[in-house]
Design a protein around this motif. Structure first.
Motif, short mmCIF file in Angstrom:
data_model
loop_
_atom_site.label_atom_id
_atom_site.label_comp_id
_atom_site.label_asym_id
_atom_site.label_seq_id
_atom_site.Cartn_x
_atom_site.Cartn_y
_atom_site.Cartn_z
N ASP A 1 0.82 -1.22 0.00
CA ASP A 1 0.00 0.00 0.00
C ASP A 1 0.85 1.26 0.00
OD1 ASP A 1 0.85 0.39 2.62
OD2 ASP A 1 -1.14 0.84 3.37
N GLU B 1 -6.87 -2.14 -8.14
CA GLU B 1 -8.30 -2.26 -7.90
C GLU B 1 -9.03 -2.88 -9.08
OE1 GLU B 1 -6.51 0.45 -7.78
OE2 GLU B 1 -7.30 1.98 -9.15
N PHE C 1 -6.06 -11.92 -2.92
CA PHE C 1 -5.50 -10.60 -3.19
C PHE C 1 -5.14 -9.96 -1.86
CE2 PHE C 1 -5.39 -6.12 -3.78
CZ PHE C 1 -4.99 -5.90 -5.08
N MET D 1 -3.37 -6.76 0.23
CA MET D 1 -2.80 -5.42 0.29
C MET D 1 -1.89 -5.39 1.51
SD MET D 1 -2.66 -2.46 -1.30
CE MET D 1 -4.13 -2.44 -2.36
N MET E 1 -11.61 -2.14 -1.49
CA MET E 1 -10.44 -2.38 -0.64
C MET E 1 -9.15 -2.05 -1.39
SD MET E 1 -11.54 -5.97 1.27
CE MET E 1 -9.91 -6.27 1.98
N ALA E 2 -9.06 -2.53 -2.62
CA ALA E 2 -7.83 -2.28 -3.39
C ALA E 2 -7.69 -0.80 -3.73
CB ALA E 2 -7.82 -3.13 -4.65
N ALA E 3 -8.81 -0.17 -4.12
CA ALA E 3 -8.74 1.25 -4.48
C ALA E 3 -8.37 2.11 -3.28
CB ALA E 3 -10.07 1.71 -5.07
N ARG F 1 -6.48 1.14 -0.93
CA ARG F 1 -5.18 0.64 -0.43
C ARG F 1 -5.37 0.15 1.00
NH1 ARG F 1 -5.13 1.49 -5.66
NH2 ARG F 1 -4.33 3.50 -6.32
#
Lengths: 277, 277
Positions: free
Chosen positions: A221, A232, A247, A249, B238-240, B242
């Motif tokens: 991150d 994303e 996946f 982070m 979640m990914a966007a 971070r």
């Protein structure tokens, strides 16, 4: 095939070899770690595709993969990231030309003559390895970092019968929407060939077809390049496709080999589980 | 407070207790497992919020959490999923009314009188537990399944200073876009109050604020309710964002307690790491 070097490593051998590549029209160099078990017969093979600016050497010396591959009796190959040599086209930018092959077959000048990394990684080098070393081409998995994560994912999804598992560290996940992708696809594949672009985009391939085996993605991150990597898009596509996968982070990790080496044990263990099942 | 039952379990005690709830205006029942360590002083507390149709009992008997909580010296509480009693409003459908409180404070009739599960879980029950049992309210984490995964995630993101970690099994991840959500929010919160809807949507909260600690999500790819759960919305958010976290798609697993119990060890271990750090 010329042996550049061979060093004892974790009970096995870390070799570096150079061969004349038909695909790339130049000499190509790769690193190959063979665990001790390879002395008794073919062992499973893990591919590690490197990122922008790298040669065969970066991951071989900094990713810390050999100890875990030795533990599981797995070979790991570290190919180069582009054709090399004085007559090979290049660009001043770090992200085009040498060190930036992007794992595609270039169709546009001046790149088309040598930049055939897709054929090199998916066709020529596998034959060279299978013919020369004690590797079991029936048991292959693939991983990679950044541009190499892009390569690993796209190659795996186009070759579901060849690879049992795929993983990636901070992959360029959605290159058709990123400046790490648009620039290179335009140069190598041409602006008009949008089908070719799509065929080399992990998020789009994941949404369209997914992968036949398990997938593991690690992304830091604190990666400086998050806006270029677009994790994303891949995370959403994996979940929407119901892809067997994980996946992660990873808090505080960046884009460096310190990130890669931290999670290399998890990735090799993940692949070992698929390769020995 | 009435003790319904207490059973020795993994060296500790699995209790069931009933108390008069001010928030819900009825008697409420919960299960609480206290590990052996609670005899010597307060222990960390993990919340487990259950899904549609469940009482306090389902996870307590089927999720297999006590063994891992005992191993880590953690208490785990299993609240009910709605107010109960003859004068409490209900609906013929399994997904509205009793067993379907959705972890919100209802503002609409006939629900507003008793359906205050948000206040019950975030305010009243914590006070009851902290006042009565050897639990350390300075060290809390939260998990849940399906509707309870939705509850765990939304409650955690609204209380970042209270919970050190949050996880969920197959959460209802994007209820404002799902028939598991739109129906209930309309009934409990009213069609017009879209801000209240958004405040109870994990994917939207994740995109807007994220969570202060680590997040772990498990989702089975053979879950019959994937179209209602919408895991891809949460994975993308979640990914966007971070978000420090892991999203796992588990091949072959469905929506049942067989899925939950399989991965309960991972979730308790995940929370233990946060609770003891």
């Amino acid at each position: 095939m010329k042996t550049v070097s061979e060093n004892r490593s974790f009970g096995g051998t870390q070799g570096v070899y150079t061969h004349a590549s038909d695909a790339c029209g130049c000499d190509m160099t790769f690193g190959l770690f063979l665990p001790e078990e390879a002395e008794d017969g073919p062992v499973p093979l893990l591919w590690y595709l490197s990122g922008l600016t790298c040669t065969h050497e970066n991951a071989m010396t900094k990713a810390g993969a050999q100890s875990w591959c030795a533990e599981h009796g797995i070979a790991i190959v570290f190919p180069d990231t582009s054709p090399r040599g004085e007559d090979v086209a290049d660009d001043e930018a770090y992200d085009l030309g040498k060190g930036a092959g992007f794992y595609v077959n270039a169709t546009q000048d001046p790149w088309a003559k040598h930049f055939k990394m897709w054929d090199y990684i998916t066709d020529e080098l596998p034959r060279v390895l299978g013919d020369t070393f004690a590797v079991d081409m029936g048991r292959q998995s693939i991983t990679g970092h950044s541009m190499g994560g892009h390569g690993a994912l796209t190659i795996a999804m186009h070759h579901p019968d060849r690879f049992r598992s795929v993983s990636a560290f901070a992959p360029i996940a959605n290159p058709t929407e990123s400046d790490w992708g648009k620039k290179q696809f335009k140069a190598y594949l041409g602006e008009a060939d949008t089908e070719a672009w799509k065929a080399h985009d992990s998020a789009l391939l994941m949404a369209e077809r997914g992968f036949s085996g398990p997938v593991l993605i690690d992304q830091g991150d604190s990666d400086n390049f998050l806006d270029l990597l677009k994790p994303e898009a891949l995370a959403e596509a994996m979940a929407a496709k119901r892809q067997d996968g994980i996946f992660r982070m990873q808090k505080g990790y960046d884009h460096s080999y310190f990130f890669i080496s931290t999670f290399m044990e998890d990735h090799v263990t993940f692949h070992a589980e698929a390769l020995y099942s």
